[in-house]
Write a protein that holds these residues in place. Structure first.
Motif, PDB file in Angstrom:
ATOM      1  N   UNK A  60       0.813  -1.215   0.000  1.00  0.00           N
ATOM      2  CA  UNK A  60       0.000   0.000   0.000  1.00  0.00           C
ATOM      3  C   UNK A  60       0.846   1.265   0.000  1.00  0.00           C
ATOM      4  N   UNK A  61       2.052   1.206   0.560  1.00  0.00           N
ATOM      5  CA  UNK A  61       2.907   2.394   0.626  1.00  0.00           C
ATOM      6  C   UNK A  61       3.937   2.437  -0.505  1.00  0.00           C
ATOM      7  N   UNK A  62       3.670   1.767  -1.586  1.00  0.00           N
ATOM      8  CA  UNK A  62       4.606   1.678  -2.710  1.00  0.00           C
ATOM      9  C   UNK A  62       5.058   3.053  -3.199  1.00  0.00           C
ATOM     10  N   UNK A  63       4.134   3.996  -3.307  1.00  0.00           N
ATOM     11  CA  UNK A  63       4.458   5.301  -3.871  1.00  0.00           C
ATOM     12  C   UNK A  63       4.836   6.355  -2.829  1.00  0.00           C
ATOM     13  N   UNK A  64       5.069   5.943  -1.584  1.00  0.00           N
ATOM     14  CA  UNK A  64       5.486   6.876  -0.535  1.00  0.00           C
ATOM     15  C   UNK A  64       6.995   6.813  -0.363  1.00  0.00           C
ATOM     16  N   UNK A  65       7.612   7.995  -0.294  1.00  0.00           N
ATOM     17  CA  UNK A  65       9.058   8.098  -0.139  1.00  0.00           C
ATOM     18  C   UNK A  65       9.414   7.972   1.345  1.00  0.00           C
ATOM     19  N   UNK A  66      10.406   7.156   1.724  1.00  0.00           N
ATOM     20  CA  UNK A  66      10.815   7.062   3.128  1.00  0.00           C
ATOM     21  C   UNK A  66      11.312   8.418   3.630  1.00  0.00           C
TER      22      UNK A  66
END
Length: 80
Positions: A60-66
């Motif tokens: 689900x967090x594939x497109x979120x940058x760390x």
């Protein structure tokens, strides 16, 4: 269609196209059949769209940058 092996080497791409079109190509050596070139038909049943459905998972967090990566992007650079 029958063709001698020496001639088949020179016309290989053309022979493959004929085989793909459904025409079997018999390759001969000294006038005797030694091989047959024909369409494999292997890819006709494989759907291209949705072929990997259920075999891979995207988080689900594939497109979120760390966050620690983002800090490095916004930090000022100092020339050496």
């Amino acid at each position: 269609m029958q063709i001698a092996i020496a001639e088949a080497k020179a016309k290989f791409a053309e022979l493959v196209r004929k085989a793909e079109a459904g025409e079997p190509v018999i390759i001969t050596r000294h006038g005797r059949p030694v091989a047959t070139l024909h369409a494999s038909g292997g890819n006709e049943d494989v759907p291209l769209i949705g072929a990997m459905r259920g075999k891979i998972e995207i988080s689900d967090d594939f497109d979120e940058m760390p966050e620690e990566f983002m800090v490095g992007l916004s930090a000022p650079t100092v020339p050496e």
